[in-house]
Enzyme design. Structure first.
Site, PDB file in Angstrom:
ATOM      1  N   HIS A 148     -23.295   9.122  12.423  1.00 11.17           N
ATOM      2  CA  HIS A 148     -22.239  10.151  13.434  1.00 11.17           C
ATOM      3  C   HIS A 148     -20.740   9.568  12.069  1.00 11.17           C
ATOM      4  O   HIS A 148     -19.840  10.118  13.031  1.00 11.17           O
ATOM      5  CB  HIS A 148     -22.285   9.336  14.716  1.00 11.17           C
ATOM      6  CG  HIS A 148     -21.557  10.879  15.278  1.00 11.17           C
ATOM      7  ND1 HIS A 148     -21.151  10.887  16.569  1.00 11.17           N
ATOM      8  CD2 HIS A 148     -22.051  12.111  15.605  1.00 11.17           C
ATOM      9  CE1 HIS A 148     -20.916  12.119  16.531  1.00 11.17           C
ATOM     10  NE2 HIS A 148     -21.633  12.571  16.497  1.00 11.17           N
ATOM     11  N   LYS A 150     -17.073   9.944  10.296  1.00  9.42           N
ATOM     12  CA  LYS A 150     -16.645  11.960  10.069  1.00  9.42           C
ATOM     13  C   LYS A 150     -15.515  10.902   9.792  1.00  9.42           C
ATOM     14  O   LYS A 150     -14.314  10.181   9.758  1.00  9.42           O
ATOM     15  CB  LYS A 150     -15.892  12.343  11.769  1.00  9.42           C
ATOM     16  CG  LYS A 150     -17.691  12.822  11.694  1.00  9.42           C
ATOM     17  CD  LYS A 150     -16.988  13.803  13.460  1.00  9.42           C
ATOM     18  CE  LYS A 150     -17.784  13.627  14.468  1.00  9.42           C
ATOM     19  NZ  LYS A 150     -18.383  12.501  14.794  1.00  9.42           N
ATOM     20  N   ASP A 155      -8.997   8.525  -3.291  1.00 12.54           N
ATOM     21  CA  ASP A 155      -8.462   7.578  -4.115  1.00 12.54           C
ATOM     22  C   ASP A 155      -8.745   5.878  -3.945  1.00 12.54           C
ATOM     23  O   ASP A 155      -7.944   5.435  -5.062  1.00 12.54           O
ATOM     24  CB  ASP A 155      -8.062   7.679  -5.166  1.00 12.54           C
ATOM     25  CG  ASP A 155      -7.649   9.247  -5.835  1.00 12.54           C
ATOM     26  OD1 ASP A 155      -8.437   9.260  -6.260  1.00 12.54           O
ATOM     27  OD2 ASP A 155      -6.705   9.530  -5.694  1.00 12.54           O
TER      28      ASP A 155
END
Length: 220
Positions: A148, A150, A155
């Site tokens: 779950h 996100k 870089d």
């Protein structure tokens, strides 16, 4: 009279020189640091509408009938941040379903940026085809539990995280947020988490793999 004037000036010289020397040795007042502003940024969704593509051009938009928004919009800013990647872009997203954002990942890959994606196994067929067919590495969780997370690491210097999914609902319907953070100790925590998941997740079957939690405190 002239002698008295010279004597008076000599008497005043030392205090003046002393004052000037004192001022030169003093540190100038510290300006309020812009570091916090430079290292953090917050985006909220949904947008009012689509940002005019000519908004940030040299001449701007001169079309009086233009129906696009002529103020900065969060989706346009998100796309700008993603496109700023020059070396790596690690995407760890519960849902990857926005064609616009998938196209940006493909564009980065074709530009030579090393793109890796981790997602849950919910409706992944279309995403796998869109990403893998263009040579982008994808791994996902096929356990009975949800992946779950996100977040995106760009870089190894910047993290985007929040409630926002790479989905159409996240783009234009739901109340969502993204926080951009560039503090090195926070970025390192996300880099380590992504690399650990990349190590244990596979492209086929996956068995749940519990690991010791690592807590990052301050900048240690």
């Amino acid at each position: 009279m002239k002698i008295k004037w010279i004597a008076l000036m000599s008497a005043l010289a030392n205090p003046i020189l002393f004052y000037l020397a004192y001022k030169l040795t003093q540190q100038p007042p510290k300006r309020e640091s812009n570091q916090l502003t430079e290292q953090t940024e917050v985006l909220f969704f949904p947008d009012e509408g689509l940002q005019c593509p000519r908004l940030n051009t040299r001449r701007g938009c001169l079309d009086t009938t233009c129906r696009f928004k002529h103020s900065p919009q969060s989706l346009a800013r998100l796309e700008e941040i993603l496109k700023s990647a020059t070396e790596t872009c690690d995407v760890c997203m519960f849902v990857i379903a926005s064609q616009e954002l998938i196209d940006i990942l493909v564009e980065l890959h074709l530009r030579g940026v090393h793109v890796r994606c981790i997602s849950d196994n919910q409706d992944m067929d279309g995403v796998l085809h869109a990403l893998r067919s263009n040579g982008i590495l994808v791994k996902f969780d096929k356990s009975d539990y949800l992946m779950h997370h996100k977040f995106v690491v760009i870089d190894s210097k910047m993290v985007l995280t929040g409630s926002y999914n790479f989905s159409r609902g996240g783009m234009g319907i739901n109340r969502e947020n993204i926080v951009k953070v560039s503090y090195p100790h926070i970025v390192k925590a996300y880099v380590d988490e992504f690399n650990e998941m990349w190590r244990i997740y596979g492209t086929t079957n996956f068995s749940i793999n519990f690991r010791k939690e690592v807590v990052y405190e301050g900048s240690k």
